[in-house]
Design an enzyme around this catalytic site. Structure first.
Site, PDB file in Angstrom:
ATOM      1  N   HIS A 152       8.177  75.799 -70.826  1.00 31.73           N
ATOM      2  CA  HIS A 152       6.823  75.268 -70.702  1.00 31.73           C
ATOM      3  C   HIS A 152       6.705  73.868 -71.290  1.00 31.73           C
ATOM      4  CE1 HIS A 152       5.393  79.360 -69.678  1.00 31.73           C
ATOM      5  NE2 HIS A 152       4.351  78.742 -69.181  1.00 31.73           N
ATOM      6  N   ASP A 153       7.259  73.676 -72.474  1.00 31.53           N
ATOM      7  CA  ASP A 153       7.080  72.397 -73.155  1.00 31.53           C
ATOM      8  C   ASP A 153       8.098  72.309 -74.289  1.00 31.53           C
ATOM      9  OD1 ASP A 153       6.165  69.984 -74.008  1.00 31.53           O
ATOM     10  OD2 ASP A 153       4.340  70.729 -74.949  1.00 31.53           O
TER      11      ASP A 153
END
Length: 585
Positions: free
Chosen positions: A470-471
């Protein structure tokens, strides 16, 4: 406690609030389900939740279906509590968003002109703003693709195969979105294709999936590290190519979804077996995923078409390569009524989000930390409605792109099965939230590293991957580890406090509901850290809840309300069972 219903015995059906916890996270619906759904077309409360393939309940001989609890005194009191509490949960964030509120000036600069109720709109979330502001161009793009796919290609160019048409439109769309960065995408796609097709020595066959994963994760790290690369930094003579960047210059931001498709193609190819199905196209989802295609179908054309398929390219839902290619060759039947119903659901969700953004400025309040002087109840509902906004901002694009695919004749998995506020099980929550992603993770990570036989390590690795995917930030990594940690109590409880041993006790349902309350609090904490308030904001909320008398009073009231909500969730799932539905979450 005798509430007028027969208490469960060891031969009676296991209560849904235990079976949801007993189901391993990797379980797929059996292929021999018997449809016991009522033939009566009359609508019921369970229709609010979207139906998905494989959600038909199994018939177990001798199983008794408990009578509905809705008309009992207990649930009538719960209904009164709902009528009192739910409007208050709506009114508090609306009150905090009024122009005369003392903190309004702290976040007013984040608001934009609106079109509903004569109010401004909180369009400050960058992720949803990107979709909302580009909805009209997306509609035009989808319309042009569907018109070409439905009328032009079959009638004016029937000699062109469907795969070639989709590939050509995919290339056109990628150039439109990313300009010359399309060359970078094609290079990465080609590298992964040749990595998958590389002649693997027998000794490396078991570790090759890990090599593929490491190479693809490295792509994401390098894409982020070098900000999508620039031609001028690699070859100064090609710097002129950096001037045409397309509508979405930062192509690497959404490349993580493309990377999942690249891994799916590679592993489906590495794990391929001789096709055993006699059907032209497997009709069941599970068989379409697991049944290998003929070797000739693992071609670069099909790979290119799959990874850049226009309806699903930007945000998914995620299909496996096998499933996509089976359906591309022979689309599964999708009734017109189902498509219209899905379109109505999408519009309803879109309008709900607009109403929330025009009346509750919780995102702007959160980003501006405009909560000075707010009570523990105010802070809690700011956090809760931020989670609702997170759910809606993901649900709406996913349903838009899935609707586009349905209209094109492909049936990708539904990403969001239940409302974010209709979850009490941590494992069930992750089966229903971003479901296509969960199915992908189960197939390509969870089961290969041990699954339920090594559940703690498998869960830790899964959520570490999910967080990094995701990040690349500590906030998301902390979220992934928190989720892994918070799953452990439920895993332990479902092994120790089983329905077979304790299900006959009158207190069983209520003790399960207390466990559900704890699960909800843990899930909300993890998601507030990862997707809403962050570490600092969540810490401030916890301090306010635990350091004041009013905070403790609110916590007791909130937990009482959650207890009621979990009881209603239990009965809602029992109602689904009574209509032959088992959504496994």
């Amino acid at each position: 406690m005798n509430d007028g219903h027969p208490q469960p015995t060891l031969r009676a059906r296991t209560p849904i609030y235990q079976t949801a916890n007993m189901m391993p996270i990797h379980t797929h619906p059996p292929s021999n389900h018997v449809d016991i759904r009522s033939q009566d077309a009359k609508r019921n409360i369970t229709d609010f939740t979207i139906s998905v393939p494989g959600s038909k309940a199994r018939v177990i001989p001798g199983e008794e279906s408990p009578s509905p609890r809705w008309p009992t005194l207990e649930f009538r009191l719960y209904a009164v509590a709902f009528l009192l509490v739910v409007p208050l949960m709506i009114w508090i964030p609306v009150r905090l968003s009024l122009p005369n509120h003392p903190n309004h000036g702290r976040y007013q600069h984040r608001l934009s002109p609106g079109w509903m109720f004569g109010r401004q709109v909180d369009n400050s979330d960058p992720q949803y703003r990107s979709f909302r502001d580009n909805l009209l161009p997306l509609l035009l793009l989808a319309s042009s693709y569907l018109f070409s796919s439905t009328f032009i290609q079959p009638r004016l160019a029937p000699q062109i195969s469907r795969a070639r048409f989709v590939a050509a439109f995919s290339l056109f769309m990628t150039l439109l979105l990313h300009g010359t960065s399309t060359l970078k995408i094609l290079f990465l796609l080609s590298f992964n294709y040749h990595l998958a097709k590389f002649p693997i020595p027998p000794l490396l066959r078991t570790v090759w999936p890990g090599v593929i994963f490491c190479c693809n994760m490295s792509m994401l790290f390098l894409n982020e590290r070098y900000d999508g690369y620039r031609f001028g930094n690699v070859f100064p003579a090609f710097a002129v190519l950096d001037s045409w960047t397309g509508m979405l210059p930062r192509w690497h931001i959404g490349f993580n979804i493309t990377m999942m498709r690249m891994v799916s193609f590679a592993l489906d190819y590495v794990w391929r077996e001789d096709p055993i199905s006699n059907e032209v196209t497997p009709t069941e989802y599970r068989k379409r995923v697991t049944d290998s295609l003929p070797d000739s179908e693992y071609s670069f054309l099909n790979y290119f078409t799959y990874t850049l398929y226009p309806p699903l390219y930007i945000a998914g839902p995620i299909m496996t390569f096998n499933d996509f290619t089976w359906q591309l060759q022979n689309p599964v039947p999708i009734p017109r009524r189902a498509r219209i119903s899905y379109a109505i659901r999408f519009v309803a969700c879109l309008l709900t989000m607009e109403a929330v953004l025009h009346t509750m400025y919780v995102v702007a309040i959160k980003d501006s930390k405009g909560w000075e002087g707010d009570t523990p109840a105010d802070l809690s509902l700011i956090g809760f409605w931020n989670l609702v906004v997170v759910w809606l901002k993901l649900l709406i694009p996913w349903r838009f792109f899935r609707l586009w695919a349905l209209l094109d004749g492909l049936d990708p998995p539904e990403n969001m099965i239940r409302c974010v506020a209709n979850n009490y099980s941590t494992l069930g929550f992750w089966r229903s939230w971003h479901r296509s992603y969960n199915l992908w993770v189960v197939r390509y990570i969870y089961i290969p590293v041990g699954g339920s036989k090594n559940v703690v390590l498998a869960t830790f690795l899964v959520f570490t991957f999910v967080a990094l995917w995701h990040d690349l930030s500590f906030k998301l990594l902390a979220w992934g580890w928190l989720v892994s940690l918070f799953i452990l109590p439920e895993i332990t409880a479902r092994k120790v406090y089983t329905a077979d041993k304790y299900g006959g006790r009158p207190s069983y349902r209520h003790i399960c509901a207390i466990g559900g309350v704890i699960n909800i609090l843990l899930m909300m904490t993890a998601n507030l850290v990862g997707f809403a308030l962050g570490l600092e904001g969540t810490k401030h909320l916890v301090v306010q809840l635990t350091s004041t008398l009013s905070g403790w009073a609110f916590m007791i009231l909130a937990c009482s309300c959650l207890f009621i909500a979990v009881q209603v969730m239990f009965e809602y799932r029992e109602e689904e069972k009574r209509h032959g539905i088992d959504r496994k979450c």
